[in-house]
Design an enzyme around this catalytic site. Structure first.
Site, PDB file in Angstrom:
ATOM      1  N   LYS A 505      -1.304  -3.541 -13.280  1.00  0.00           N
ATOM      2  CA  LYS A 505       0.029  -4.134 -13.427  1.00  0.00           C
ATOM      3  C   LYS A 505       0.260  -4.523 -14.881  1.00  0.00           C
ATOM      4  CE  LYS A 505      -1.620  -8.750 -12.130  1.00  0.00           C
ATOM      5  NZ  LYS A 505      -1.440  -9.898 -11.225  1.00  0.00           N
ATOM      6  N   TYR A 731       9.353 -18.460 -44.025  1.00  0.00           N
ATOM      7  CA  TYR A 731      10.425 -19.306 -43.527  1.00  0.00           C
ATOM      8  C   TYR A 731      10.022 -20.779 -43.526  1.00  0.00           C
ATOM      9  CZ  TYR A 731      12.917 -15.203 -41.736  1.00  0.00           C
ATOM     10  OH  TYR A 731      13.605 -14.016 -41.612  1.00  0.00           O
TER      11      TYR A 731
END
Length: 838
Positions: A505, A731
């Site tokens: 999965k 940033y």
């Protein structure tokens, strides 16, 4: 002087009640998602309630991350939150908007407000590009134009900024009034009007009037008078706007291709290869600009920006020079390289006639291809009869010499005859995107321009993923030989005859579904397990024939599961009844299903008191056959919880025995996950489920030394520069360097699955086998590392993010998460490369 507010001022702005006040921290950041917080100590967590999620359920998590200011609407157990402030309001969304409104009122600067049907984000981004050299400018991030996005955008204002640019979008009446109070624009831009997002309005006039609500107090409004209904409503609107002195303060700045009386008259538009020159008359003087784009949408957007710049008084020479430097905005209508030398135009945001015309115009310009294909979904946002609408679409496609049309959606499928009347237009139709994907391998795309245009609900990004040529310098290398080794390690711990179900999965825990599944099938694994039906179908399409169990089946996909021979997990009476009904309808007999028992995990599964109802539904049911009975251990890796694991085993024994006594066949029983295989050999039963251990990580740590990490994530150095002492990197100026530092920027960021939590020196990577710490925050596509002590590092060099030399478990520890999340979080845009030792 403008300052960031403390809790008491926030309380006043939102008319709240202070439940707890234990700090005077100035708030720098508004947070609605605890996963995305830069400065928790200076953040306000807003517990928003939506249809899908209640933010109040994340207060504890926010507190644990260091947030100490909370805005809530429900009662909270404040005693457990020492040092925190709690403000209670009736509605946290309204309070968020009130806080942003209060903060906006502190600023006396020009604010440009932008609305319209199309082009808002591009105009905003281009104005930012064009004006940032003249003004310290703030703008909305991305498409933050909603009831939540706008207040978060306004909060980005800083005292030093001289100009703000915010966009506003609405989908129903009365929304714009709230956004206007927050933005308080002084200059307005109305980009255009079209059918996009019309479903919430009675008619076009109401929609225009609602959008004009953004400009109730603006002094100047820019718009194109070539939209007749828009112009009519704006002129009427202006005549009714009065200030306290009875004057009409609103001044209109109009532009037009047709009307010479407009403030900016567009006299001529001439396109050449890659550029367009726009000639105009302004204040009776001829002026012109050239932009590096050819499409009609870019021309319209550029003229809006031109008008604003003229309105602000910028010199025409400055405007012309900056227009020529405009950069494309990667937002909605995007041009990309595709498979088999195709060019993909991805416009999967709006689905209306106005944007379709613009997109087709852009498609027409792709002269590098003789063949043109349009893939279009149903047009959902247009209040017109379907037959009339799709007849117009068919005529438009034929008129523009589109060679092939692929229509996706029930309405297009119903009206396919309208398209087949046009003999030169080859057309194919599918009822859904999934139907198209199922037949994708039968359709040839080769050396053509493809317009991909669909409403959001049609999830055309799935199609885009198949069509787009993936180019990225970050690579996840997967060693299939190591995976086989790990499988054999676990097999060696099993008694003869015990079967193995392998978990594939979530894209095989990020490693790649098809390739891993093919190897496991070749290695003789007995079962595969996926989470959702679509994952199983993907494996079937890839040639996987072995049994596949679906652990979280959607009842609406049971028919598809049967069609693709996928076996559902059944966890309650309702799902059993629904599946039986589908099997009966399809006349299916003895179809294999897997019964999930809840022995203490309390997620999915039948509880002990529900067993009798389960058995009654199974008795004499010719449509199903129980292939296995299983349960899920909650803490098999934790020795301190072995008593609970033993309790689960006891529950499983009792429940499964009672069930098996009533069944005519003997289904398999399975309970163990990877950790339990190593720690609890008495629980192996008939089959075990092998998940994370297969990929080289043992949650129990018992087998870790025997396993091999199968994946290596590596990227490259994009640039190296030397930064002087006292400068910052990245940033927020988080990466301060205290000495001259050699900084390398590498091609990986959080969009690739590299967590932001690893920034600011918390993690390191390997360059030439040597450690290089991260500097500053992790950006979306890049991050920066210190290579001062690696003098031979150069641009283009390989960087190891994780691998055998730098275990994934170490990164998980640094990021305060688990290996599952790290592995499954590796973005699909990261190219997978498979290695197999021979």
């Amino acid at each position: 002087m403008i300052q960031r507010p403390q809790a008491e001022l926030l309380r006043k702005w939102c008319n709240g009640t202070m439940l707890l006040q234990e700090n005077n921290i100035a708030i720098e950041e508004l947070v609605i998602d605890t996963r995305k917080v830069a400065e928790p100590e200076r953040a306000l967590f807003i517990a928003l309630k939506t249809a899908r999620r209640d933010g109040h359920g994340f207060i504890q998590q926010a507190y644990e991350k260091g947030i100490r200011n909370f805005l809530v609407s429900a009662d909270a157990d404040i005693a457990q939150y020492a040092g925190a402030n709690f403000i209670q309001v009736k509605d946290t969304l309204t309070a968020l908007q009130q806080i942003a409104t209060g903060y906006r009122k502190q600023f006396d600067i020009p604010v440009i407000g932008i609305t319209g049907s199309n082009g808002k984000t591009v105009v905003k981004e281009w104005l930012y590009q064009l004006l940032q050299e003249s003004y310290n400018t703030v703008r909305s991030p991305k498409s933050y134009n909603s009831q939540i996005g706008v207040p978060l955008s306004v909060w980005l204002l800083e005292p030093e900024q001289q100009l703000a640019i915010f966009e506003a979008g609405i989908s129903q009446p009365d929304e714009m009034q709230r956004l206007e109070k927050i933005i308080q624009p002084t200059i307005g831009v109305f980009t255009n009007i079209g059918e996009a997002h019309s479903e919430g309005f009675l008619n076009m006039r109401q929609k225009i009037n609602e959008k004009l609500g953004l400009f109730r107090h603006v002094l100047q409004l820019v718009y194109c008078i070539d939209y007749p209904e828009l112009n009519e409503v704006v002129v009427h609107y202006k005549s009714n706007v009065r200030n306290h002195d009875g004057e009409q303060p609103l001044k209109l700045f109009t532009w037009s291709h047709k009307n010479e009386d407009a403030d900016l008259y567009i006299a001529n538009v001439a396109g050449t290869l890659g550029k367009t020159t726009i000639e105009a008359v302004y204040l009776q003087q001829p002026i012109s600009i050239t932009i590096p784009f050819n499409d009609a949408a870019s021309v319209e957007n550029a003229i809006h920006c031109w008008a604003v710049m003229l309105l602000l008084g910028l010199q025409q020479t400055v405007i012309s020079e900056r227009m020529l430097r405009l950069q494309p905005v990667s937002m909605r209508l995007e041009l990309r390289h595709g498979i088999n030398d195709c060019t993909i135009i991805n416009d999967t945001y709006n689905s209306d006639m106005t944007s379709l015309l613009i997109a087709l115009d852009y498609l027409e310009q792709q002269k590098q291809h003789q063949q043109r294909t349009v893939i279009l979904s149903d047009l959902l946002q247009i209040a017109r009869p379907d037959a009339e609408l799709y007849e117009e679409v068919a005529e438009l496609l034929s008129r523009m010499n589109i060679q092939r049309f692929i229509g996706i959606g029930p309405a297009l499928y119903k009206h396919k005859a309208l398209f087949r009347q046009h003999k030169k237009l080859r057309s194919i139709f599918f009822k859904s995107t999934d139907d198209f994907l199922k037949k994708f391998h039968l359709i040839t795309f080769d050396n053509e321009a493809i317009l991909l245009k669909g409403a959001r609900v049609f999830t055309f990004e799935k199609i885009d993923m198949l069509l787009e040529q993936q180019i990225h310098q970050t690579v996840l290398s997967i060693n299939l030989s190591s995976l086989t080794h790990n499988l054999n390690v676990f097999r060696s711990k099993l008694k003869p005859g015990v079967k193995v179900m392998a978990m594939v999965k979530a894209f095989s825990y990020g490693s790649g579904s098809y390739e891993i599944a093919h190897l496991l099938q070749y290695a003789g694994v007995d079962y595969l397990s996926v989470a959702y039906t679509d994952e199983g179908i993907t494996l079937r399409r890839a040639g996987i024939t072995m049994p596949i169990m679906v652990m979280s089946p959607d009842a609406t996909s049971f028919d598809r599961m049967i069609a693709w021979k996928l076996e559902p997990e059944i966890y309650n009476v309702r799902s059993l009844e629904l599946f039986t009904n589908i099997a009966q309808t399809l006349q299916v007999k003895n179809y294999p299903i897997h019964i999930k028992l809840d022995t203490g995990m309390h997620r999915l599964g039948f509880m002990p008191h529900e067993l009798e109802a389960l058995m009654e539904h199974c008795d004499n049911n010719p449509h199903i056959q129980i292939a296995s009975v299983f349960s899920h251990l909650a803490a098999s890796e934790d020795p301190s919880l072995d008593h609970f694991t033993a309790h689960q085993k006891e529950q499983f024994e009792q429940m499964s025995h009672a069930l098996l006594m009533r069944l005519p066949n003997k289904p398999l029983r399975h309970l163990c996950n990877s950790a339990a295989i190593a720690r609890h050999p008495d629980m192996h039963y008939d089959m075990v489920r092998l998940g994370l251990g297969l990929y080289g990580i043992d949650g129990s740590s018992i087998l870790q030394k025997e396993l091999r990490q199968i994946s290596t994530l590596k990227t490259t150095i994009a640039q190296i520069k030397t930064i002087p002492a006292g400068e910052t990197v990245g940033y927020g100026r988080k990466g301060m360097v205290d000495k001259e530092t050699r900084i390398a920027t590498i091609n990986i960021g959080y969009a690739d699955g590299y967590p932001r939590a690893l920034g600011n020196g918390k993690a390191h990577v390997l360059v030439h086998g040597k450690q290089a710490k991260l500097v500053g925050v992790v950006c979306m596509d890049l991050c920066m590392i210190d290579v001062t002590d690696i003098p031979d590092a150069k641009e283009g060099d390989e960087v190891i993010v994780f691998g055998p030399q730098l275990p994934l478990t170490k990164l998980s520890e640094w990021a305060d998460t688990i290996p599952y999340e790290m592995m499954t979080g590796i973005s699909q845009r990261v190219k997978r490369v498979y290695e197999n030792e021979v």
